[in-house]
Structure formats: C-alpha cells, structure tokens
Design a protein around this motif. Structure first.
Motif, PDB file in Angstrom:
ATOM      1  N   GLU A  80       0.831  -1.207   0.000  1.00 28.27           N
ATOM      2  CA  GLU A  80       0.000   0.000   0.000  1.00 28.27           C
ATOM      3  C   GLU A  80       0.862   1.253   0.000  1.00 28.27           C
ATOM      4  O   GLU A  80       0.610   2.197  -0.750  1.00 28.27           O
ATOM      5  CB  GLU A  80      -0.948  -0.006   1.202  1.00 28.27           C
ATOM      6  N   ASP A  84       1.008   3.978  -3.057  1.00 31.01           N
ATOM      7  CA  ASP A  84       0.741   5.402  -2.811  1.00 31.01           C
ATOM      8  C   ASP A  84       1.910   6.264  -3.294  1.00 31.01           C
ATOM      9  O   ASP A  84       1.710   7.307  -3.910  1.00 31.01           O
ATOM     10  CB  ASP A  84       0.495   5.664  -1.322  1.00 31.01           C
ATOM     11  N   LYS A  88       1.814   9.168  -6.238  1.00 30.41           N
ATOM     12  CA  LYS A  88       2.245  10.549  -5.998  1.00 30.41           C
ATOM     13  C   LYS A  88       3.346  10.951  -6.971  1.00 30.41           C
ATOM     14  O   LYS A  88       3.364  12.069  -7.469  1.00 30.41           O
ATOM     15  CB  LYS A  88       2.734  10.710  -4.560  1.00 30.41           C
TER      16      LYS A  88
END
Length: 105
Positions: A80, A84, A88
């Motif tokens: 996770e 992420d 980004k």
C-alpha cells in the motif's frame, strides 16, 4: 528515485540478486545507491555447481546495470505504501498552473 528510496528501507534484509548472466546471489543488503548499485554481505551462490569460482565470496558489489531482478521477501514489502508513493510520483501537475501557452483573444 522511488526505487532507490524503497531499497534503502531494505538495508539489513536478506535478498536474492539475479544478474543478467544468470548468476543468482543471496545475501544481506548492506547498501544501495542512486544508480541501484548494491552491496551484499554474507553472500552465497544459488547454483554452486555451475559457479564454483564464486563459492569464496563473502561480500560483493554489484553494478546496477547488470542486475536483472532483486527478489525480496513478501513480508518486507508494504504494498500500500509503495502504491501510494508510485501514484504521488506519477501524478500530473496540479490544475490551475498554466504553462503560458494559452490563446489570448
């Protein structure tokens, strides 16, 4: 830079490095740099019969350009957090910031 940052979190973990010449080395990740060169400690060769000349290795520096894969234990990966960070890093520039190329009427 995403992979560099990720591999820095794996320092001290056991990894397997497969090289482009089919040699597979296992060892403890000692360090990694921005070119993904890696240094391994406590090295062992997976196919000892095929590469007997490498049996005496204890520490090894591997140039990043000769690495095919780096295998890491599944428990050492926070998927996770990695997803992420990838989102980004690949996110488009925020809206409202023009590039100055708009038409003026």
């Amino acid at each position: 830079m995403l992979f560099y940052s990720f591999f820095k979190t794996l320092v001290g973990k056991e990894v397997a490095v497969e090289l482009k010449n089919d040699v597979v080395l296992t060892g403890t990740l000692h360090s990694v740099d921005q070119y993904l060169n890696v240094k391994l400690n406590n090295v062992s060769v997976v196919d000892k019969g095929r590469y007997p000349q490498l049996l005496t290795l204890n520490n090894v520096f591997v140039r990043g350009s000769v690495v095919r894969y780096i295998q890491i234990p599944a428990g050492d990966v926070d998927t996770e957090l990695l997803q992420d960070a990838a989102r980004k890093e690949n996110a488009p520039a925020s809206a409202g910031k023009g590039d100055g190329a708009g038409k003026s009427s």
